[in-house]
Design an enzyme around this catalytic site. Structure first.
Site, mmCIF file in Angstrom:
data_model
loop_
_atom_site.group_PDB
_atom_site.id
_atom_site.type_symbol
_atom_site.label_atom_id
_atom_site.label_comp_id
_atom_site.label_asym_id
_atom_site.label_seq_id
_atom_site.Cartn_x
_atom_site.Cartn_y
_atom_site.Cartn_z
ATOM 1 N N CYS A 15 0.886 -1.167 0.000
ATOM 2 C CA CYS A 15 0.000 0.000 0.000
ATOM 3 C C CYS A 15 0.921 1.214 0.000
ATOM 4 C CB CYS A 15 -0.997 -0.032 1.161
ATOM 5 S SG CYS A 15 -0.297 -0.457 2.758
ATOM 6 N N SER A 16 0.828 2.073 1.000
ATOM 7 C CA SER A 16 1.784 3.171 1.103
ATOM 8 C C SER A 16 2.913 2.793 2.068
ATOM 9 C CB SER A 16 1.084 4.451 1.564
ATOM 10 O OG SER A 16 1.991 5.530 1.596
#
Length: 754
Positions: free
Chosen positions: A663-664
């Site tokens: 994801c991040s």
């Protein structure tokens, strides 16, 4: 013959006299050129124009032009035209020029004219300053020997055609009285000896005026909405407004890994802006300014704070034989000054140091239920109160009766335990022989609905207690490589670092310290301790490392759970090609082969080429697009459909390295999806579910997996929704229901919170 020759000899002197007389008459008749004027003057040439001399024989004349400078240098040329340009001259220099006509070797009278060349243009014309009503220009004197005592002219023309002209002997000038946020054409030139030099031109804009009445309109625990009034400038409707904000620090808690706490800036064309993704209970400095044509106004600034964050109540335990309780809650994210506690209408004095430690409340009655609430206070603002129900124990109970009841409960518990164990063994399916770890104490599928209902009571109090037990899991393990100075810039967030023992190493590059590091970790699954790789979203300077990871692990599957940009902040670098044009990263070339975009996800087929070995690797990227900027998805259904598609691909593809999920930060959404996949496969193979134990297992390999309590609850909701959908599918079939989904009524009655 002699006589004839003698006769011509006698007339010879007379004929010569006649011829000479005619030549003298023609020279006397050839007058000066008429109307000698200057046609043009540059910094290195003079153009003269004239008319032919008077007289009947003014055709076929040759004209001579001669110009002599101050130093005695002379330029001479001839022409048959009535104009001539003398070039190669010095700038800003007077010349004595003469023009005369010539015919048959006879010259006419000279016509003289003194003319100066134009001065050179000014040099390095720049903008010195711009305000909302003035523009300052700065330049250097033109080249030339006589660059002193010059007069400079400045002309300013506005949008409407109005022109202002001024002169100065300085090499700078300020034109004022202008309109704010407007564009002007400015010209500067030198005038010397009555001759103007060539003009230097610049198009320059004045700065907009400041915004007016900047104020804080609303605030929440994660946002501040600013409003202002546009300046009364003629072009204010074309302005762009910029908002910049920065926190004054977070003394209470560590910073959120999802947020970049440096100065953040964003733009809008409106006169209000909601600054989002802020930390609760934190003071921020805000600045707003207008801009047009890349020229900014002065800033208007203010300070504002967010509303404090709400706490999570961890427990409320009866004490003093039922005459009191001890309430414990977690410290909120961000700043706080005190906590207001109410129990059964009894309000305790605010206490700053009350979080993460028990607060005792006395004066209660045994065997009663009391409504309790805790409210965070910060700088005159109040968070949303967190409620709970506290139960006091019964007093005056005979000890023998207590012992008897306890013994009875133990016997009943043992009986239930053995009955369930026997039933579970009869229904248990075959487990793969290479299972690395099991989930002791896991929840049978038929009991999962009741478990979710029980843990979700009192505002998810049970889930909060479970999640608090996970908070310290995995801490204290070495993160030496990730913390090394040469690797610091490769980490998106300072508190999300892989452990040394579980990080995924890259092949070192010669002469590049730290080239074996990437922020990625191996994670256990159902059948292998390295079944998945969890990674952070690539940064601009780690995209090459990310593709090295894919190549070296020979991973055929990428799973992306974030958008590249969310809430105006970059969450992940766009690391794959935008179109058919391949991208090259080091010795790897990436090409986009195919792309299919649906409502909630996109699937991309990529081909990775190793340029040295000329070998390829096919990679499929599954990109989930529907995870909201904040919180969790409102429904489990889209994510379950995404998981089903992904799992079908993984089962069919086979071989290759572990799927790479990111994801991040590579912990929150990444942990939620990996846990969902492992637990649903555990359900299929064993009929059991162990969310708590598996999340704890993940956190032993990578910190903060399933990062928030909301994600932990959402994981349970996804599993419950899967059971509901499976039960509905079983109920519509004619065959005998699977015992895993036998409690259909309970599953259908339990509504998943949207």
């Amino acid at each position: 013959m002699a006589r004839a020759g003698g006769g011509l000899g006698a007339w010879g002197p007379l004929m010569l006299l006649v011829l000479c007389s005619r030549t003298w008459d023609r020279a006397a008749a050839l007058g000066p050129v008429r109307n000698l004027t200057v046609g043009a003057q540059t910094n290195n040439s003079i153009t003269l124009v004239w008319e032919a001399p008077e007289g009947p024989d003014s055709q076929d004349l040759t004209y001579w032009v001669q110009c002599t400078g101050d130093g005695g240098s002379t330029e001479t040329q001839n022409t048959t035209s009535t104009s001539a340009t003398v070039d190669g001259l010095d700038a800003a220099t007077p010349y004595a020029c003469s023009v005369w006509a010539e015919q048959d070797g006879a010259s006419g009278t000279k016509e003289d004219l003194t003319v100066s060349t134009a001065p050179n243009a000014v040099r390095n014309l720049t903008v010195g300053a711009q305000t909302n009503n003035s523009i300052t220009l700065v330049w250097e004197a033109p080249e030339g020997p006589d660059s002193q005592d010059l007069t400079y002219w400045v002309q300013c023309t506005g949008d409407g055609g109005s022109t202002e002209t001024q002169n100065t002997t300085s090499t700078s000038a300020t034109v004022d009285g202008l309109d704010a946020g407007s564009t002007y054409e400015l010209r500067v030139w030198v005038k010397q000896n009555g001759v103007s030099g060539s003009q230097e031109t610049r198009n320059v804009s004045t700065a907009p005026s400041e915004v007016v009445d900047l104020h804080n309109m609303t605030q929440t625990n994660s946002s501040v909405t600013l409003r202002w009034t546009a300046p009364t400038d003629p072009h204010a409707q074309l302005y762009t407004y910029w908002v910049r904000w920065a926190s004054e620090g977070l003394p209470q808690r560590q910073q959120d890994p999802q947020v970049d706490w440096a100065n953040q800036t964003n733009s809008t064309s409106e006169t209000s802006y909601e600054v989002q993704a802020l930390v609760p209970g934190t003071w921020y400095n805000f600045s707003v300014w207008a801009e047009r044509n890349d020229v900014a106004s002065s800033m208007q600034s203010l300070q504002a704070t967010t509303v404090p964050g709400s706490i999570t109540i961890q427990s409320c335990v009866s004490t003093s034989g039922g005459y009191g309780v001890t309430l414990t809650w977690s410290c909120p994210l961000g700043g706080y000054e005190a906590f207001e506690l109410q129990v059964g209408g009894q309000q305790l004095p605010p206490d700053r140091l009350a979080c993460n430690k028990g607060v005792s409340v006395s004066g209660l009655q045994p065997a009663r239920s009391y409504r309790a609430s805790v409210t965070t206070l910060w700088d005159g603002l109040r968070a949303v109160s967190t409620p709970t129900t506290c139960h006091t124990e019964s007093g005056g109970v005979i000890a023998g009766a207590i012992v008897g009841v306890l013994l009875l409960l133990v016997l009943v518990g043992l009986l239930v335990f053995f009955l369930r164990r026997r039933k579970r063994k009869s229904q248990e399916k075959a487990v793969p022989k290479d299972l690395v770890f099991s989930f002791p104490g896991d929840i049978p599928a038929e009991d999962f609905a009741h478990h979710v209902w029980r843990q979700g009571k009192d505002s998810n109090c049970g889930f909060a207690e479970e999640y608090q037990q996970l908070a310290l899991e995995g801490r204290g393990q070495a993160q030496t490589v990730a913390s090394a100075p040469e690797n610091a810039t490769k980490n998106r967030y300072r508190n999300v670092l892989p452990y040394d023992w579980s990080r995924v190493p890259l092949t070192p590059l010669h002469g590049e310290p730290g080239s074996d590091y990437i922020n990625a970790s191996f994670l256990p699954g159902l059948c292998s301790p390295r079944e998945f790789i969890a990674a952070q979203g690539p940064l601009p300077h780690t995209v090459g490392d990310f593709w090295r990871l894919v190549w070296e692990q020979q991973s055929h599957t990428l799973v992306m759970l974030t958008n590249c940009m969310e809430s105006g902040r970059v969450k992940c670098e766009h690391y794959w090609p935008l179109d058919a044009q391949p991208c090259t990263h080091g010795r790897l070339r990436v090409a986009l082969v195919a792309e299919e975009v649906a409502e909630n996800w996109a699937v991309r087929d990529l081909e990775l080429l190793q340029l040295d070995e000329q070998k390829t690797l096919s990679v499929r990227q599954f990109h989930y697009l529907a995870w909201p900027d904040h919180g969790v998805p409102h429904s489990p259904d889209p994510l379950l459909d995404f998981w089903r598609m992904l799992r079908q691909w993984l089962d069919q593809a086979g071989g290759g390295g572990p799927p790479i999920v990111h994801c991040s930060a590579g912990v929150g959404r990444t942990g939620t999806l990996i846990a969902l996949d492992v637990l649903l496969r555990q359900l299929e193979s064993e009929g059991l579910l162990g969310p708590f134990r598996y999340v704890r297992k993940m956190r032993e390999s990578r910190p903060l997996m399933v990062q928030t309590e909301a994600q932990y609850v959402f994981l349970h909701q996804c599993i419950l929704r899967f059971l509901q959908r499976s039960a509905q599918e079983e109920a519509t079939d004619d065959h005998v229901p699977d015992p895993t989904y036998e409690n259909v009524a309970a599953l259908q009655d339990l509504e998943v919170e949207a």
